[in-house]
Design an enzyme around this catalytic site. Sequence first.
Site, short mmCIF file in Angstrom:
data_model
loop_
_atom_site.label_atom_id
_atom_site.label_comp_id
_atom_site.label_asym_id
_atom_site.label_seq_id
_atom_site.Cartn_x
_atom_site.Cartn_y
_atom_site.Cartn_z
N HIS A 38 -1.75 -1.23 -5.91
CA HIS A 38 -0.90 -2.09 -6.74
C HIS A 38 -1.79 -3.13 -7.41
O HIS A 38 -2.74 -3.63 -6.81
CB HIS A 38 0.16 -2.80 -5.88
CG HIS A 38 1.32 -3.30 -6.68
ND1 HIS A 38 1.26 -4.49 -7.36
CD2 HIS A 38 2.51 -2.76 -6.95
CE1 HIS A 38 2.42 -4.67 -7.98
NE2 HIS A 38 3.19 -3.64 -7.75
N ASP A 42 7.00 2.73 -4.15
CA ASP A 42 7.28 4.14 -4.50
C ASP A 42 6.91 5.11 -3.39
O ASP A 42 7.22 6.30 -3.49
CB ASP A 42 6.52 4.51 -5.78
CG ASP A 42 7.05 3.73 -6.97
OD1 ASP A 42 6.26 3.02 -7.62
OD2 ASP A 42 8.27 3.79 -7.20
#
Length: 432
Positions: free
Chosen positions: A309, A367
Site C-alpha cells: 500500500h 483487498d
Amino acid sequence: MTETAKRSATISVDGKTVELPIYDGTVGPSVIDVRKLYAETGHFTYDPGFTSTASCDSIITYIDGDKGELLYRGYPIDQLADDSHYLEVCYLLLYGELPSAAQLEDFEFRVTTHTMLHEQMTNFYRGFRRDAHPMAIMCGVVGALSAFYHDSTDITDLEQREIASVRMVAKMPTIAAWAYKYSIGQPFVYPRNDLDYAANFMHMCFSTPCEEYHVDPIMARAMDRIMTLHADHEQNASTSTVRLAGSSNANPFACIAAGVACLWGPAHGGANEACLAMLKEIGTVDRIPEFIERAKDKDDPFRLMGFGHRVYKNYDPRAKVMQETAKEVLELVGVTDSPILQVAQELERISLEDQYFIDRKLYPNVDFYSGIVLSAMGFPTSMFTAIFAMSRTVGWIAQWKEMVEDPQQRIGRPRQLYSGAGARNYVDLSKR
Ligand code: SDX
C-alpha cells in the site's frame, strides 16, 4: 488550516532564496506550501505518483500508515465497523458528525426513497453484451445519470449538490445489482423500501421473480460492514480522479463515473478481483513459495495482489476486520476448511516472515480478504470491484463536495518536466 503558518521552509536555487510557509494539520505530516515556488524560482516541484504531495486541505478521513490507523471524521474504522452501520457512516462522512436519531431517520428516508432508477435507464443495460464486465456497465450507467437528473447537476447550487449526493448513495446499489443481473441473464429486481441498505442490495442481486431471497441477518451485517470498510480512504487514486474531474465544475455524476473508471484498475480497487484469481491460481499451500519468488523477481510483472500500500507501512486496519468477517461468513455458509482461506492465511504468514516483504513493509491490504468474503456470499469475482465502487461512492461524493466548497479550490492543472525535442522545423515528406 492554511492561514496559520507558524514557520517556514527556506529553499535556495540558482542564487535565489525563497521562504515557503509551513502549515500544520490536526494530526499527521505538516505541509510546505509551494504555490509560489514557480513564480519566484522558475522551478516546478517533481513528484510522479504524488508520494510527497498533499493535493488539498481536508477534514474528512485520516490515515496513519505507520500505525495502521484509519479515521472517518476522527472515528476509528474498527469502532465504526463494529458499532455503527453503513448509512450512519455515510451521514458522518457527508456531514461531519454522527447523526441524532431524528437526523439518521430523515437521512435513511431520503436515501430509501431515491433507490429507483429512471425506468428508461434499463435500456442502457441492454446495449451491452451479456458478458460485459459489471464495471464497464457501471462506468456507462453512472455517467448516464447526468442525462436523466438535470435538476441536480448545477454544482453551484447547494440544494442540487445535496440531492445529487443522496441520489448517488441511493442508486449505486441498484446500478451495481442490475449490472450483475444483466450479466447472468436474469431480470432486474427492484429495490424494496422495507429492507435496509445492505439487505436491499443482496435482495436485488439474489432474488428472482420466482423466488424471494431471504437475507440472513448475519450475511447482511457482514455486507454492511464491508461497505463501511470501503467507504472512504483519503486522497487515493480514484478519489483524486473525482476531485480533479470536479475541479473543472463537471457535474457530480460524471465525476463519480470517472472515479469508477479509475478504481477498476488492478493496482487499485480491481485488486480484490485479481487477488482471488491469484489465490485460485496458487491453489494449494505447497505452491506458495513459487509465487513469492515470482513476486520478488523484478523481471516478472507478477505482484502479490492484495499486498502492499502507498500509505500503510503497517497492517491495513480494514484487512483485520475483513479477515474476521471472512471467517464469520465461511462459518455461516458451512465452509470451515476453505482451501482458498488456507492459502491466503499461509501466504500472509510466509510473506510477513520474508525479508523482501519486511524490508518493503508490505502487508495485506483491504483487498486481500475481501474477495474470499464476497465469494462466500455468492458474488462472482467480476462483482467484487463493483461492490467496492458502490461502497466508495459516499467517500467520493463527500470529497467532491469538500472540493467544490473549498474557497482555495482552483481547476487542477499540474505541469511537467519536459524532456522531449526542442523547437524544430517541419520537414516535407519528399525530404524525409
Ligand atoms: C487499494 O491508495 C489507497 O488508499 C487505495 C485503497 C483505497 O481504499 O482506496 O487502499 C485501495 O487500492 C489498495 C491497494 C490494492 N492494490 C493491490 O493490492 C495491488 C498490489 N499492490 C501493489 O501494486 C502496490 O503495493 C501498490 C500499488 C498498492 C502500491 O504501490 P506503490 O506505493 O507505488 O509501491 P511500489 O510499487 O513503489 O512498491 C515499492 C516496492 C517495490 O519494490 P522495489 O522496486 O523497491 O524493489 O515494493 C514492491 C515493489 O516492487 N511491491 C511489491 C508489491 N507491492 C509493492 N512486490 C510484490 N508484491 C506486491 N504486491
